[in-house]
Design an enzyme around this catalytic site. Structure first.
Site, mmCIF file in Angstrom:
data_model
loop_
_atom_site.group_PDB
_atom_site.id
_atom_site.type_symbol
_atom_site.label_atom_id
_atom_site.label_comp_id
_atom_site.label_asym_id
_atom_site.label_seq_id
_atom_site.Cartn_x
_atom_site.Cartn_y
_atom_site.Cartn_z
ATOM 1 N N ASN A 96 -9.781 52.832 6.798
ATOM 2 C CA ASN A 96 -9.193 53.275 5.531
ATOM 3 C C ASN A 96 -8.895 52.120 4.581
ATOM 4 O O ASN A 96 -7.788 51.965 4.077
ATOM 5 C CB ASN A 96 -7.914 54.065 5.791
ATOM 6 C CG ASN A 96 -6.866 53.247 6.553
ATOM 7 O OD1 ASN A 96 -7.212 52.411 7.379
ATOM 8 N ND2 ASN A 96 -5.607 53.505 6.286
ATOM 9 N N ASP A 306 0.208 53.657 15.250
ATOM 10 C CA ASP A 306 -0.340 54.194 13.998
ATOM 11 C C ASP A 306 0.149 53.347 12.826
ATOM 12 O O ASP A 306 0.536 53.868 11.761
ATOM 13 C CB ASP A 306 0.038 55.659 13.815
ATOM 14 C CG ASP A 306 -0.962 56.396 12.910
ATOM 15 O OD1 ASP A 306 -2.115 55.939 12.809
ATOM 16 O OD2 ASP A 306 -0.586 57.410 12.298
ATOM 17 N N GLY A 325 2.969 57.108 5.955
ATOM 18 C CA GLY A 325 2.756 55.971 6.829
ATOM 19 C C GLY A 325 3.985 55.134 7.097
ATOM 20 O O GLY A 325 4.890 55.015 6.259
#
Length: 417
Positions: A96, A306, A325
């Protein structure tokens, strides 16, 4: 690189020295001797720390660093430095960035940026071109360049036929396909778990159903294609049940859970702190309990931080508009130890390697030194002073963690705090 580690307790169930306190001699990056006492006539660098413990190097299957394109969030170099100080010797890098990592050249670029670092970087290529979910990316070419899996980070594949074709095509070269578990037409504009708290707070809901429908669909496709599937960051109790049943059928499926989805519930959203805006969203205590049980019984194969750095411009704004996030590398070990024993924590931080083709190196003589050094016992409050990442968007700020990482020895290099 030569070093002598003094009085270290080994935590490695595959080692003959598991739970023993020993010295470890490393010569030219390789473990040459393990014994109760090792002299140091050659005056190698001695490593001594309080309550020193050593394990196999840790692995994270989902990190984002921003570079190329989002260097203001994080660079590959500083990201790898952060990973090293956090105890990780290997990380899988998501696609990403800007541009999206979806070609041979892109994989080559990020690998070149990671050269000469103690932490090994394993690129994950995008599953579809530009991660737009329309056409498959150059999967085989990226495999040849060093991609270890294929994943449109947090972008669901809405077209089931495209997912079917991806599973079938990747099986020709043992490729690992990852599918983000969310049905976007169900989740809609939801930004928090659809439950009591989202209603109280006036936040649009993202129901557990959105995840579970996608998981069920992908498992049906997996059974049909006999492919190889990884489902990253599941978050609901029913997802655990669905994957448990699929494994009982001997389907080739693995899954992970983000550490913050184990620790926090949507009860923390009452102050609209955007550090808790993550995807999948924080769920309920029932979901947390099921996820923890899934880790204990092996249904969930691995944990991940993550790790996703987001700059203040895109994070410190109104909850609805903030990006998803949280960073997680620096807090991973201490957070897991609030839930599990040290032995289980180390297992969770190392057992995802084989699925992603990362070499597992036990602690024994003549093995390459791939080690994490840590103290499992001290507690501390996690603060911005603990954060090495360029972005400070941590869900764990102000949270009491247990355990301190000292650093790593890997790739013939030593990185210690």
């Amino acid at each position: 690189m030569n070093a002598l580690i003094k009085s270290a307790t080994i935590v490695d169930s595959k080692s003959d020295f598991h739970n023993e306190t020993v010295d470890i001699l490393i010569e030219k990056g390789r473990i040459s001797k393990i014994a109760k006492q090792i002299p140091n006539p050659k005056k190698f660098k001695e490593i001594k720390r309080d309550n020193l413990h050593v394990s196999q190097g840790w692995f994270d299957s989902s990190v984002s660093f921003g570079e190329p394109g989002y260097e203001e969030r994080e660079t590959i170099s500083n990201g790898l430095k952060t990973a090293a100080h956090s105890g990780f010797t290997a990380v899988a890098l998501n696609a990403n960035s800007n541009p999206v990592i979806d070609s041979y050249a892109d994989i080559t670029f990020v690998k070149s940026k990671a050269q000469d670092h103690a932490v090994s970087l394993y690129p994950i290529g995008a599953l579809t071109k530009l991660s737009e979910g329309k056409d498959l990316a150059e999967l085989f070419d990226m495999t040849n360049a060093g991609a270890i899996a294929f994943y449109d980070y947090q972008q669901p594949i809405s077209n089931p036929n495209l997912m079917k074709i991806a599973l079938q095509y990747a099986s020709n070269f043992d490729g690992l396909v990852c599918s983000f578990p969310q049905e976007s037409r169900i989740s809609g504009l939801g930004v928090a778990n659809e439950h009591i708290n989202s209603t109280k707070l006036g936040l649009k809901g993202n129901p557990a159903l959105a995840e579970e429908l996608q998981v069920a669909r992908d498992l049906f496709l997996l059974e049909y294609t006999e492919g190889k599937l990884h489902i990253p960051t599941i978050s609901t109790a029913k997802s655990v049940k669905l994957i448990r049943a699929a494994k009982a059928k001997k389907l080739d499926v693995t899954c992970s859970v983000a550490i913050h989805n184990l620790v926090f519930t949507d009860d923390v959203l009452h102050n609209f702190d955007t550090n808790y805006k993550v995807l999948p969203p924080l769920r309920t205590q029932t979901d947390c309990d099921a996820l923890i049980e899934g880790l204990k019984d092996g249904t969930i194969d691995m944990v991940t931080t993550d790790h996703n750095p987001i700059d203040n411009e895109h994070k410190k704004i109104e909850f609805d508009y903030a990006e998803y996030g949280t960073i997680g590398l620096e807090s991973a070990f201490g957070a897991l130890q609030t839930l599990f024993t040290t032995k289980k924590t180390i297992s969770l931080l190392t057992q995802g390697k084989s699925r992603f083709g990362v070499t597992e190196t036990s602690i024994k003589a003549d093995a390459m030194a791939d080690l994490t050094l840590f103290n499992p016992d001290n507690t501390f409050e996690f603060s911005t002073a603990t954060i090495l990442s360029r972005s400070k968007n941590s869900a764990f700020l102000g949270y009491t963690l247990k355990g301190e990482t000292y650093g790593i020895i890997s790739n013939n290099k030593i990185v210690l705090k």
